[in-house]
Design an enzyme around this catalytic site. Structure first.
Site, short mmCIF file in Angstrom:
data_model
loop_
_atom_site.label_atom_id
_atom_site.label_comp_id
_atom_site.label_asym_id
_atom_site.label_seq_id
_atom_site.Cartn_x
_atom_site.Cartn_y
_atom_site.Cartn_z
N GLY A 127 3.90 5.86 1.57
CA GLY A 127 4.91 6.32 0.62
C GLY A 127 5.58 5.14 -0.01
N SER A 187 2.79 -0.24 3.79
CA SER A 187 2.12 -0.33 2.49
C SER A 187 2.28 0.97 1.72
CB SER A 187 0.63 -0.61 2.70
OG SER A 187 0.02 0.54 3.27
N LYS A 188 1.71 0.97 0.53
CA LYS A 188 1.78 2.15 -0.34
C LYS A 188 1.37 3.43 0.36
CE LYS A 188 2.14 0.71 -4.88
NZ LYS A 188 3.17 -0.21 -4.39
N ARG A 189 0.40 3.28 1.22
CA ARG A 189 -0.11 4.39 2.00
C ARG A 189 1.02 5.17 2.70
NH1 ARG A 189 -2.31 4.03 6.64
NH2 ARG A 189 -1.97 1.81 6.82
#
Length: 501
Positions: free
Chosen positions: A268, A264-266
């Site tokens: 990167g 996920s975005k977490r």
RNA sequence: GCCCCGUUAGUGUAGCGGCCUAACACGUCACCCUUUCAAGGUGAAGAUCACCGGUUCAAAUCCGGUACGGGGUACCA
């Protein structure tokens, strides 16, 4: 033996990628689209793009364009879709609602006694769930409206209460089906409650909509993430009720990040465009994504698009989650950067140079100007984003190497200064000012001065670049030009002398 | 809770009952090449194939259980 098999019997497939326009297109979505694309191209079939926008609350402005842009960037051209049309349009679900195809399907199911209307309020549903939690029962709809008096429901509707349509899930049955990647799966209907197929706003849910559309669009294979696997029994019920053949299923492994949680975005970059902006090449992403859950069965890893298409098959898709190994992606991207021509690399690198090079470097960045610089750094780059720092030393007005950096092993300030002085005299009128002749001359100089070649070249490198790590020295000198080379070496000698003095 | 799916070196994969004394790639380390760094080449370390049972003459491969991980259990997809 699966009681329920598809009508497909070989030949070209029709597959679709059906994202929801709810934000950036996640890399996992692109991987699904890629597998669709590969299967379509491998069999000479069609790859269709469809937008599933039946959740009116989650729509995100601009996400449709991002979906197009992401897919096109990776090189996944679709044969039918919202923007290019096709024989089975519209390819946007919300535009199909008014034609009544979903409501018709829901009504057919109601008429056959396989679905029913329900006016339970969210509050009641919540109470039911609470009770189930308290008594440790499986959460889910309790079937309250299965047996409601039709008149009661009609009154409720007349009173303006929101009505949904639920599918009646039979108790006691078991769904046996075959999945191309998991093999035979069996799930008891016992564990599934009566789910909604048409929402109170009249829009169908995914469960109903995708089946109606897949049938209408003659889809033969459904490829999707494995999070859908437990929903297959519901879908089988709808196919059965509507008396339409089911497609071939292939539930693809999820993509996990290095910490084994869903990517996920977490972590990167997670959307396709993030990878483009981070300097990855389209071909490398295509290649890397193809290997995320699939392998050709031999030791081949770096493959062209054509090779990948030729070798792709569903039976080589892996069941276990695919881990997104960034260091491997970096390596692979490096091999792609080395594979393309210098001119191609220059074109790709220019946007990164525009934003990454020092402000005083002349804009717009000219291809002819940076070409020789890119050429000498090509095999050192892993991503395009590294281009600016790889060549920015050629754009600095003044660099200031410290004496510590200039002085090499077994040398001191005085010997370094004198070696640079001698070098300077050679450079001033050396002809031709080209890498090979310069190298020959400076190798000889090292012998004359009785210093190691590495030490001599090292101090000149630091003097001209202020770096210990830089492109080959004489290429650097030539790229810098005679005047700036002289200027930088003079500057280095001065700093050595002032430090000594 | 219940249901479904998975588990091979640090990482990604290959393996489809005997060819497995487990292969390839990334990463790591060493050496070679070499003006630095890369790239390239050679090599090394690293896995009792999650665990426990079973089937079989023979199991990483088939079956069952356990553990761990992931997913599902919405008027989201």
């Amino acid at each position: 033996m699966p009681e329920n098999s598809s009508a497909y019997s070989g030949g070209p497939v029709r597959v679709r990628f059906a994202p929801s326009p709810t934000g950036d297109l996640h890399i996992g979505g692109v991987r699904t689209a890629l597998f669709d694309y590969l299967l379509a191209r491998n069999t000479g079939g069609q790859f269709i793009l469809r937008l599933e926008d039946t959740d009116r609350n989650r729509l995100v402005e601009g996400s449709i364009d991002k979906i197009y842009e992401s897919l096109r960037w990776v090189g996944l051209e679709w044969d039918e879709g919202p923007d290019i049309g096709g024989p089975h349009g519209s390819y946007v679900q919300s535009e199909r609602v008014e034609s009544g195809i979903y409501a018709d399907a829901a009504n057919r199911l109601i008429k056959k006694g396989l679905a029913y209307e329900c006016d339970c309020t969210p509050e009641r549903l919540e109470r039911v769930r609470e009770r189930q939690r308290a008594t440790k029962q499986a959460p889910g709809y309790d079937g309250h409206c299965r047996t409601r008096d039709p008149q009661e429901l009609a009154d409720s509707r007349a009173a303006g209460n929101p009505i949904v349509v639920r599918l009646m899930v039979p108790r006691g049955r078991t769904a046996n089906f075959s999945d191309e990647v998991r093999g035979n799966v069996s799930i008891k209907y016992q564990d599934i409650s009566d789910f909604v197929i048409q929402k109170s706003d009249g829009f169908p849910t995914y469960h109903l909509a995708h089946i109606v559309d897949d049938d209408d669009m003659k889809i033969t294979h459904v490829l999707r993430g494995e999070e859908w696997l437990p929903s297959v029994p519901r879908h089988l019920l709808i196919y059965e009720g509507l008396e339409i053949p089911r497609p071939v299923y292939a539930h693809l492994p999820v993509i996990l990040a290095e910490d084994r949680t869903k990517l996920s975005k977490r972590h990167g970059a997670a959307s396709a465009l993030d990878f483009r902006d981070a300097g990855y090449l389209s071909g490398a992403i295509f290649n890397f994504l193809a290997l995320l859950g699939w392998s050709p069965g031999n030791d081949l890893e770096v493959m062209s698009r054509e090779e990948t298409i030729a070798k792709f098959s569903l039976d080589r898709v892996k069941e276990a989650p695919a881990l997104f190994d960034r260091s491997k992606l970096e390596w692979m991207n490096g091999t792609y950067i080395r594979q393309i021509t210098v001119d191609e690399l220059v074109d790709l690198a220019i946007p990164f140079l525009e934003s990454g090079l020092p402000a005083h470097a002349p804009r717009p960045i000219e291809a002819a100007r940076v070409r020789p610089l890119i050429a000498m750094t090509q095999e050192r780059m892993k991503t395009l984003a590294e281009a600016p720092e790889a060549i920015d030393l050629f754009f600095e007005d003044a660099i200031n190497p410290t004496p510590e950096e200039l002085i090499q092993k077994k040398m001191d300030a005085a010997s370094t200064a004198s070696a640079l002085e001698t070098s300077l005299n050679i450079i001033r009128d050396f002809e031709p000012f080209e890498p090979e002749p310069l190298e020959v001359r400076f190798r000889a100089l090292a012998v004359e001065l009785d210093v190691k070649i590495g030490a001599l070249f090292g101090s000149i490198r630091v003097a001209t670049t202020a770096r210990k790590v830089a492109p080959p020295l004489f290429d650097t000198m030539v790229a810098l030009g005679r005047d700036r080379t002289i200027e930088r070496i003079e500057n280095a000698i001065n700093s050595l002398e002032s430090a000594a003095g």
